[in-house]
Design an enzyme around this catalytic site. Structure first.
Site, PDB file in Angstrom:
ATOM      1  N   HIS A   1      50.572 -19.170 -87.877  1.00 16.30           N
ATOM      2  CA  HIS A   1      50.130 -19.891 -86.772  1.00 16.30           C
ATOM      3  C   HIS A   1      51.907 -20.722 -86.833  1.00 16.30           C
ATOM      4  O   HIS A   1      52.585 -20.846 -87.868  1.00 16.30           O
ATOM      5  CB  HIS A   1      49.010 -20.930 -87.563  1.00 16.30           C
ATOM      6  CG  HIS A   1      47.765 -20.670 -87.701  1.00 16.30           C
ATOM      7  ND1 HIS A   1      47.462 -19.342 -89.173  1.00 16.30           N
ATOM      8  CD2 HIS A   1      46.456 -20.651 -86.935  1.00 16.30           C
ATOM      9  CE1 HIS A   1      46.314 -19.500 -88.511  1.00 16.30           C
ATOM     10  NE2 HIS A   1      45.907 -20.035 -87.339  1.00 16.30           N
TER      11      HIS A   1
ATOM     12  N   LYS B   1      50.967 -26.217 -88.593  1.00 20.59           N
ATOM     13  CA  LYS B   1      49.232 -26.241 -88.993  1.00 20.59           C
ATOM     14  C   LYS B   1      49.767 -26.086 -91.254  1.00 20.59           C
ATOM     15  O   LYS B   1      50.273 -25.606 -90.923  1.00 20.59           O
ATOM     16  CB  LYS B   1      49.058 -25.218 -88.683  1.00 20.59           C
ATOM     17  CG  LYS B   1      46.984 -24.502 -89.701  1.00 20.59           C
ATOM     18  CD  LYS B   1      46.805 -23.581 -88.305  1.00 20.59           C
ATOM     19  CE  LYS B   1      45.402 -22.798 -89.376  1.00 20.59           C
ATOM     20  NZ  LYS B   1      45.034 -24.607 -89.347  1.00 20.59           N
TER      21      LYS B   1
END
Length: 304
Positions: free
Chosen positions: A187, A191
């Site tokens: 990600h 994140k």
């Protein structure tokens, strides 16, 4: 709540009016920071909500330093309130927009505090933020008899894949006993936590007989690795979700691989709007069930 969260307030007009004017309030971490990647989810939801005919309420929460300031997002002027004003502001917004629904895309550390606030004030919400104490999250909503859609994954097609995995796990427990599992997820660097989707898939593999702990997930957050090892397009380094699950038989002669890759945020934004519309209908019908997930939304069968 963590600093600089942004919430989307949506108002839920009667569903029979084709969702026109359904008011929504979006709360998304760092949405007011021009160069912040994490705020892009909130902005994507605002765009999707307006395209669906919902009314985005131009009020949100930020850090104390931003209190009283206005920011333009997606062509709207948003008035920001500080953390100390959250309850009074949310109450006044709900008074003005009695059909209000909140969409939450903040940070894991804010999940439980935000849910407590929404439930205390009595505003229904869609929780797209991952992490936090999920058992406490569900208990908070159930005890307050508030309405909510809670899902770590808002992408409808990915949710369908998750549902298929759950069906397989329920109907064929132990089918992959003895198999080893490798899980890689990538990600955007902002994140902080492991993917909630990956955790849900791993839980299914556990039921299928695979021994795997959540701390074994290989998290890829370094942009260079994402480019070279994972194959993320450079233009999507700031917003992507790549998942790979590789199963190998005990004798190394058989392997299975499941993979789902998402670039951008539109899949989540569109699913979030469907969840808002779904929740508004459940509230209007006074459905006795109060807490839903995206599989419930899928099963309704009337997504756009």
């Amino acid at each position: 709540m963590a600093a600089t969260p942004v919430q989307i307030f949506l108002e839920k007009s009667a569903p029979s009016t084709q969702n026109t004017g359904l008011p929504l309030m979006v709360i998304s971490h760092k949405m007011f920071e021009v160069n912040a990647c994490t705020g892009k989810m909130g902005k994507a939801v605002i765009n999707a909500a307006e395209a669906a005919g919902l009314r985005v309420v131009p009020v949100s929460f930020g850090c104390e330093e931003e209190s009283g300031q206005t920011f333009e997002i997606c062509g709207k002027e948003f008035l920001v309130h500080g953390p100390s004003d959250r309850e009074s502001v949310l109450t006044s917004v709900l008074d003005k927009y009695p059909n209000l629904i909140v969409v939450d895309y903040t940070v894991p550390t804010a999940v439980n505090g935000n849910a407590e606030l929404y439930s205390k004030v009595g505003v229904p919400f869609v929780m797209g933020t991952t992490g936090g104490d999920r058992d406490l999250l569900y208990k908070t909503v159930q005890d307050s008899k508030n309405y909510a859609v809670i899902s770590p994954q808002m992408g409808k097609q990915v949710v369908a894949f998750l549902a298929a995995m759950e069906i397989m796990a329920e109907q064929f427990p132990g089918a992959f006993s003895g198999y080893s599992l490798q899980v890689l997820e990538s990600h955007q660097a902002s994140k902080a936590d492991a993917s909630g989707t990956a955790k849900a898939v791993i839980s299914c593999f556990n039921k299928l007989g695979v021994s795997f702990d959540m701390d074994e997930i290989q998290l890829i957050r370094d942009p260079q690795q994402q480019l070279e090892m994972v194959g993320v397009p450079e233009e999507h380094l700031a917003g992507h979700a790549f998942h790979m699950y590789h199963l190998t038989s005990p004798d190394q002669t058989v392997s299975f691989e499941f993979q789902h890759n998402v670039c951008g945020r539109s899949i989540y934004a569109e699913g979030t709007v469907d969840a808002v519309i779904f929740l508004a209908k459940k509230i209007e019908a006074k459905d006795p069930k109060r807490v839903y997930n995206m599989i419930d939304v899928l099963r309704e069968g009337n997504m756009r």
